[in-house]
Write an enzyme that holds these catalytic residues in place. Sequence first.
Site, PDB file in Angstrom:
ATOM      1  N   THR A  99      37.334  44.048  40.985  1.00 12.90           N
ATOM      2  CA  THR A  99      39.324  44.328  39.509  1.00 12.90           C
ATOM      3  C   THR A  99      40.285  44.184  41.477  1.00 12.90           C
ATOM      4  OG1 THR A  99      38.523  46.642  39.426  1.00 12.90           O
ATOM      5  CG2 THR A  99      38.541  45.383  37.826  1.00 12.90           C
ATOM      6  N   ASN A 142      42.940  45.295  42.524  1.00 14.50           N
ATOM      7  CA  ASN A 142      43.748  47.564  42.259  1.00 14.50           C
ATOM      8  C   ASN A 142      44.845  46.443  42.385  1.00 14.50           C
ATOM      9  OD1 ASN A 142      41.441  47.258  42.231  1.00 14.50           O
ATOM     10  ND2 ASN A 142      41.670  49.937  41.973  1.00 14.50           N
ATOM     11  N   GLU A 148      43.988  47.201  37.143  1.00 13.25           N
ATOM     12  CA  GLU A 148      43.790  46.442  38.048  1.00 13.25           C
ATOM     13  C   GLU A 148      43.163  45.071  37.262  1.00 13.25           C
ATOM     14  OE1 GLU A 148      39.787  48.866  38.367  1.00 13.25           O
ATOM     15  OE2 GLU A 148      40.367  50.910  38.503  1.00 13.25           O
TER      16      GLU A 148
HETATM   17  C1  LIG Z   1      38.533  45.372  31.090  1.00 13.91           C
HETATM   18  C2  LIG Z   1      38.395  46.146  31.618  1.00 13.91           C
HETATM   19  C3  LIG Z   1      37.971  47.112  30.751  1.00 13.91           C
HETATM   20  C4  LIG Z   1      37.485  47.888  31.468  1.00 13.91           C
HETATM   21  N1  LIG Z   1      37.669  49.827  30.629  1.00 13.91           N
HETATM   22  C5  LIG Z   1      37.120  50.780  31.050  1.00 13.91           C
HETATM   23  C6  LIG Z   1      37.163  51.876  30.140  1.00 13.91           C
HETATM   24  O1  LIG Z   1      37.374  51.486  28.765  1.00 13.91           O
HETATM   25  N2  LIG Z   1      36.910  53.220  30.423  1.00 13.91           N
HETATM   26  C7  LIG Z   1      36.893  53.206  31.800  1.00 13.91           C
HETATM   27  O2  LIG Z   1      37.002  54.212  32.146  1.00 13.91           O
HETATM   28  N3  LIG Z   1      36.898  52.510  32.668  1.00 13.91           N
HETATM   29  C8  LIG Z   1      37.148  51.470  32.780  1.00 13.91           C
HETATM   30  N4  LIG Z   1      37.563  50.106  33.153  1.00 13.91           N
HETATM   31  C9  LIG Z   1      37.760  50.104  34.579  1.00 13.91           C
HETATM   32  C10 LIG Z   1      36.081  50.314  35.731  1.00 13.91           C
HETATM   33  O3  LIG Z   1      35.845  51.745  35.602  1.00 13.91           O
HETATM   34  C11 LIG Z   1      37.372  49.340  37.123  1.00 13.91           C
HETATM   35  O4  LIG Z   1      37.926  48.954  36.941  1.00 13.91           O
HETATM   36  C12 LIG Z   1      36.264  50.092  37.796  1.00 13.91           C
HETATM   37  O5  LIG Z   1      35.800  51.300  38.323  1.00 13.91           O
HETATM   38  C13 LIG Z   1      36.577  49.949  39.254  1.00 13.91           C
HETATM   39  O6  LIG Z   1      37.505  50.788  39.523  1.00 13.91           O
HETATM   40  P1  LIG Z   1      37.747  50.453  41.746  1.00 13.91           P
HETATM   41  O7  LIG Z   1      38.536  49.289  41.236  1.00 13.91           O
HETATM   42  O8  LIG Z   1      38.414  51.385  42.067  1.00 13.91           O
HETATM   43  O9  LIG Z   1      37.120  50.491  42.188  1.00 13.91           O
HETATM   44  C14 LIG Z   1      38.078  48.823  32.609  1.00 13.91           C
HETATM   45  C15 LIG Z   1      37.637  47.884  34.156  1.00 13.91           C
HETATM   46  C16 LIG Z   1      38.167  46.102  33.336  1.00 13.91           C
HETATM   47  C17 LIG Z   1      38.727  45.119  33.849  1.00 13.91           C
HETATM   48  N1  LIG Z   2      37.561  37.578  40.202  1.00 11.88           N
HETATM   49  C1  LIG Z   2      37.496  38.412  41.142  1.00 11.88           C
HETATM   50  N2  LIG Z   2      38.997  39.181  40.569  1.00 11.88           N
HETATM   51  C2  LIG Z   2      39.510  40.502  41.319  1.00 11.88           C
HETATM   52  N3  LIG Z   2      39.275  40.396  42.443  1.00 11.88           N
HETATM   53  C3  LIG Z   2      38.259  39.860  43.050  1.00 11.88           C
HETATM   54  C4  LIG Z   2      37.469  38.778  42.312  1.00 11.88           C
HETATM   55  N4  LIG Z   2      36.561  37.784  43.303  1.00 11.88           N
HETATM   56  C5  LIG Z   2      36.607  38.875  43.685  1.00 11.88           C
HETATM   57  N5  LIG Z   2      37.332  39.687  44.391  1.00 11.88           N
HETATM   58  C6  LIG Z   2      38.075  40.458  45.538  1.00 11.88           C
HETATM   59  O1  LIG Z   2      36.974  41.802  45.157  1.00 11.88           O
HETATM   60  C7  LIG Z   2      38.278  43.329  44.767  1.00 11.88           C
HETATM   61  C8  LIG Z   2      38.021  43.995  44.052  1.00 11.88           C
HETATM   62  O2  LIG Z   2      36.668  44.427  44.348  1.00 11.88           O
HETATM   63  P1  LIG Z   2      36.444  46.132  43.889  1.00 11.88           P
HETATM   64  O3  LIG Z   2      35.083  46.410  44.139  1.00 11.88           O
HETATM   65  O4  LIG Z   2      37.172  46.414  42.501  1.00 11.88           O
HETATM   66  O5  LIG Z   2      37.442  46.858  45.110  1.00 11.88           O
HETATM   67  P2  LIG Z   2      38.443  48.141  45.023  1.00 11.88           P
HETATM   68  O6  LIG Z   2      37.613  49.704  44.548  1.00 11.88           O
HETATM   69  O7  LIG Z   2      38.960  48.117  46.114  1.00 11.88           O
HETATM   70  O8  LIG Z   2      39.632  47.216  43.729  1.00 11.88           O
HETATM   71  C9  LIG Z   2      39.096  42.947  44.734  1.00 11.88           C
HETATM   72  O9  LIG Z   2      40.611  43.786  45.410  1.00 11.88           O
HETATM   73  C10 LIG Z   2      39.411  40.788  45.785  1.00 11.88           C
HETATM   74  O10 LIG Z   2      39.292  41.147  47.095  1.00 11.88           O
HETATM   75 MG   LIG Z   3      39.603  47.043  41.711  1.00  9.30          MG
END
Ligand SMILES: Cc1cc2nc3c(=O)[nH]c(=O)nc-3n(C[C@H](O)[C@H](O)[C@H](O)COP(=O)(O)O)c2cc1C
Ligand SMILES: Nc1ncnc2c1ncn2[C@@H]1O[C@H](COP(=O)(O)OP(=O)(O)O)[C@@H](O)[C@H]1O
Ligand SMILES: [Mg+2]
Length: 155
Positions: free
Chosen positions: A28, A30, A80
């Site tokens: 995702t 962010n 995200e």
């Molecule tokens: C489509 C989608 C649905 C999500 N739904 C939930 C949810 O229901 N509960 C939750 O705790 N996190 C949810 N998440 C968030 C994830 O926990 C989060 O993207 C993940 O921990 C990555 O975080 P980071 O970017 O800090 O690594 C969702 C993420 C996405 C993309």
């Molecule tokens: N399809 C995608 N959608 C969103 N981010 C992507 C995708 N493919 C690669 N990325 C890269 O991966 C990173 C997100 O990975 P993630 O594990 O969620 O890391 P973070 O916790 O730093 O957000 C994004 O910031 C981007 O650089």
């Molecule tokens: Mg992320």
Amino acid sequence: MLNQLPLYASGEIVRGFGRGSKELGIPTANFPLEVVKSLPESLLTGVYYGWANVDSGPVHKMVLSVGWNPFYNNTEKSVETHMLHEFNCDLYGQLLKICIVGYLRPEKSFDSLEALITAIKADIEHAKAHLESPENKKLQEATFFAKNPNGSECK
Ligand SMILES: Cc1cc2nc3c(=O)[nH]c(=O)nc-3n(C[C@H](O)[C@H](O)[C@H](O)COP(=O)(O)O)c2cc1C
Ligand SMILES: Nc1ncnc2c1ncn2[C@@H]1O[C@H](COP(=O)(O)OP(=O)(O)O)[C@@H](O)[C@H]1O
Ligand SMILES: [Mg+2]
């Protein structure tokens, strides 16, 4: 709530906890806290679908999570975007533009990581279907995305 959609937002892609790609297999992009705080407070936390592009590149389908990630109990609210596209690079520091089109469900905690992943995969399938409607497809062409024919996400 629904009458505020579609909602447009943009900002730099910053680092989160690194869980999206490592633990969930669903990266995702962010937004920084300033962007999170600039969104209307009336935007419910939960999962949404819409369109997104990076640095004026192609506009991709996306799913969006807004909230505190109750499975992980984050202390900061996050916004995200997971784009339904395979990138061959990371996107940190680039400009992400999103158009939030519709709401899917509230954020939830789950009994296991697998259950969270299964829910997100279902969100992705729902998003793909909703974004195929003519009304929603039109938003992919919004001038907001400022598409550049030479624009690319991977430098
Ligand atoms: C489509 C989608 C649905 C999500 N739904 C939930 C949810 O229901 N509960 C939750 O705790 N996190 C949810 N998440 C968030 C994830 O926990 C989060 O993207 C993940 O921990 C990555 O975080 P980071 O970017 O800090 O690594 C969702 C993420 C996405 C993309
Ligand atoms: N399809 C995608 N959608 C969103 N981010 C992507 C995708 N493919 C690669 N990325 C890269 O991966 C990173 C997100 O990975 P993630 O594990 O969620 O890391 P973070 O916790 O730093 O957000 C994004 O910031 C981007 O650089
Ligand atoms: Mg992320």
